[in-house]
Write an enzyme that holds these catalytic residues in place. Structure first.
Site, PDB file in Angstrom:
ATOM      1  N   GLU A  45     -19.591  -8.372 -13.699  1.00  0.00           N
ATOM      2  CA  GLU A  45     -18.523  -8.401 -14.125  1.00  0.00           C
ATOM      3  C   GLU A  45     -18.969  -7.010 -15.874  1.00  0.00           C
ATOM      4  OE1 GLU A  45     -15.534  -6.842 -13.108  1.00  0.00           O
ATOM      5  OE2 GLU A  45     -15.661  -7.962 -11.479  1.00  0.00           O
ATOM      6  N   TYR A 128      -9.408  -6.852 -19.586  1.00  0.00           N
ATOM      7  CA  TYR A 128     -10.023  -7.132 -18.799  1.00  0.00           C
ATOM      8  C   TYR A 128     -10.757  -7.208 -17.791  1.00  0.00           C
ATOM      9  CZ  TYR A 128     -12.141  -5.195 -14.569  1.00  0.00           C
ATOM     10  OH  TYR A 128     -13.411  -5.050 -13.151  1.00  0.00           O
ATOM     11  N   ASP A 146      -9.552  -1.486 -13.439  1.00  0.00           N
ATOM     12  CA  ASP A 146     -10.554  -1.290 -13.480  1.00  0.00           C
ATOM     13  C   ASP A 146     -10.056   1.020 -13.319  1.00  0.00           C
ATOM     14  OD1 ASP A 146     -11.330  -0.943 -10.865  1.00  0.00           O
ATOM     15  OD2 ASP A 146     -12.382  -1.616 -11.141  1.00  0.00           O
ATOM     16  N   CYS A 198     -10.264   5.897  -1.683  1.00  0.00           N
ATOM     17  CA  CYS A 198      -9.765   6.158  -2.690  1.00  0.00           C
ATOM     18  C   CYS A 198     -10.442   7.611  -3.139  1.00  0.00           C
ATOM     19  CB  CYS A 198      -7.788   5.617  -2.935  1.00  0.00           C
ATOM     20  SG  CYS A 198      -6.781   6.475  -3.643  1.00  0.00           S
ATOM     21  N   CYS A 205      -7.094   9.697   3.000  1.00  0.00           N
ATOM     22  CA  CYS A 205      -5.928   8.740   3.684  1.00  0.00           C
ATOM     23  C   CYS A 205      -5.526   8.482   4.723  1.00  0.00           C
ATOM     24  CB  CYS A 205      -4.672   9.294   3.198  1.00  0.00           C
ATOM     25  SG  CYS A 205      -5.110   9.867   1.081  1.00  0.00           S
ATOM     26  N   CYS A 208      -6.240   4.627   5.133  1.00  0.00           N
ATOM     27  CA  CYS A 208      -6.083   3.622   4.572  1.00  0.00           C
ATOM     28  C   CYS A 208      -5.237   2.913   4.773  1.00  0.00           C
ATOM     29  CB  CYS A 208      -5.085   4.945   2.810  1.00  0.00           C
ATOM     30  SG  CYS A 208      -4.899   3.905   2.033  1.00  0.00           S
ATOM     31  N   CYS A 214       2.297   5.032   0.626  1.00  0.00           N
ATOM     32  CA  CYS A 214       1.934   6.013  -0.419  1.00  0.00           C
ATOM     33  C   CYS A 214       2.720   6.992  -0.919  1.00  0.00           C
ATOM     34  CB  CYS A 214      -0.444   6.007  -0.188  1.00  0.00           C
ATOM     35  SG  CYS A 214      -0.486   7.686  -1.494  1.00  0.00           S
TER      36      CYS A 214
HETATM   37 FE1  SF4 Z   1      -5.261   6.568  -1.670  1.00  0.00          FE
HETATM   38 FE2  SF4 Z   1      -2.856   6.399  -1.442  1.00  0.00          FE
HETATM   39 FE3  SF4 Z   1      -4.362   8.591   0.335  1.00  0.00          FE
HETATM   40 FE4  SF4 Z   1      -5.270   5.192   0.449  1.00  0.00          FE
HETATM   41  S1  SF4 Z   1      -2.877   6.600   1.042  1.00  0.00           S
HETATM   42  S2  SF4 Z   1      -6.032   6.852   0.213  1.00  0.00           S
HETATM   43  S3  SF4 Z   1      -3.888   4.897  -1.539  1.00  0.00           S
HETATM   44  S4  SF4 Z   1      -4.040   8.679  -2.271  1.00  0.00           S
END
Ligand code: SF4
Length: 354
Positions: A45, A128, A146, A198, A205, A208, A214
């Site tokens: 870290e 953090y 982060d 992301c 997306c 994801c 989202c």
């Molecule tokens: Fe990022 Fe949302 Fe796309 Fe997932 S759905 S990659 S969180 S913008």
């Protein structure tokens, strides 16, 4: 079928797609009963602050080979640790790394304390890092934030307020999302999602685990988030470095920089002041200094730097106390911070050395 929470969806994704990192205990290893080593979590870290995984990996291997526990590191020589850190930048981190190792060794019996507050009291550990170590090493439900997690969270909840003002809003969202089961894996999964899916420019997306939830994606604004306040332009400072070699044995003249401040405690070439006006020449001794063609350019957090390089060969001038000759077996350019190494690279092409 049971509706999975966001954190459960992310953890399911992580179980299949976690990055293989040298300091990480993988989901499969966790299942087999392996627990994280707080020393390795802490070291990674600290190294990863302001730096990439690719840059950190060889340093992490080198440190853990030479100093396999915090007690070994606490008993290392300062100059060895600073030399091993050379090239990784942000040298205050290396000084604090040693201070922290010595406090853990002398005041905590060589074991990192398993509490967010106690970790926070250690040198070089801010909110953090304390949260990351609490979560990853000790599985405490500390919300971790982060750069990657800021980006994922601002998109997931379509937070349009610019950074850094939006930090408290993002932190509240992450605190809500952080589960009590596997909070360390959750934090690492958020980091991995930001690093691999992301990503800053073109979020993927379609693959994801958050895609159905989202808000940034739904509104079509994901890739414009997080918004950021414009940064002030960095000033440019100027200076000179003086590189001298001794005729009789080819030794190099180096200077240990003062313990605090920029490049503190690192070895470097003797230097003038670095200032926004043209600083006065300040060679370490009177001699036949020859200006090398070209210049060194380097960027620090708060300013750009342009350096002229002067070289000379010499016999034995009178030297100030903080200067020392390093004959070839003791001198290695890899012990120098990057800006000083750039100067070494520049002079290697100069005919005076050939
Ligand atoms: Fe990022 Fe949302 Fe796309 Fe997932 S759905 S990659 S969180 S913008």
């Amino acid at each position: 079928m049971r509706d999975l929470s966001l954190s459960e969806k992310l953890l399911d994704w992580y179980d299949l797609h976690a990055r293989d990192l040298p300091w990480r205990v993988s989901p499969r290893q966790r299942l087999a009963g392996v627990t994280p080593d707080p020393y390795r979590v802490w070291l990674s870290e600290i190294m990863l602050q302001q730096t990439t995984v690719a840059a950190v990996t060889p340093y992490f291997h080198d440190f853990t080979r030479r100093w396999p526990t915090v007690s070994h590191l606490a008993n290392a020589k300062d100059s060895d640790v600073m030399a091993a850190w050379a090239g990784l930048g942000y040298y205050a981190r290396a000084r604090n790394l040693l201070k922290c190792a010595r406090v853990v060794y002398s005041e905590h019996g060589g074991k990192f304390p398993a509490s967010h507050e106690q970790l926070l009291s250690l040198p070089g550990i801010g909110p953090y890092t304390s949260a990351a170590i609490s979560a990853i090493a000790f599985d405490l439900p500390s919300p971790v934030m982060d750069g990657n997690i800021e980006r994922v969270t601002s998109r997931l909840f379509a937070v349009e307020a610019p950074l850094p003002k939006s930090k408290p809003i993002l932190f509240a969202h992450v605190a809500d999302l952080t589960p009590t089961e596997r909070p360390g894996d959750f934090a690492q999964a958020m980091m991995d999602l930001g690093a691999t899916i992301c990503t800053p420019r073109s979020p993927a997306c379609g693959i994801c685990p958050f895609q159905e939830h989202c808000e940034g994606r739904r509104q079509g604004i994901a890739d414009s988030l997080p918004r950021k306040l414009p940064k002030k332009p960095k000033p440019t400072r100027n200076g000179s470095l003086y590189i001298a070699r001794r005729n009789r044995d080819g030794a190099w003249l180096l200077q240990r920089r003062p313990p605090s401040g920029l490049l503190g405690n690192m070895l470097g070439w003797p230097s003038s002041e670095w200032s926004e006006t043209t600083p006065a020449m300040r060679p370490p001794f009177a001699g036949d200094w020859h200006r090398v063609e070209g210049e060194v350019r380097h960027t620090f957090t708060h300013f750009h730097l342009r350096l002229e390089i002067f070289i000379t060969r010499t016999d034995t001038p009178d030297l100030l106390d903080d200067l020392e000759w390093y004959p070839p077996p003791r001198f290695s350019p890899s012990h120098l911070p990057t800006v000083m190494r750039k100067a070494f690279d520049l002079i290697r092409g100069d005919e005076m050395w050939n």
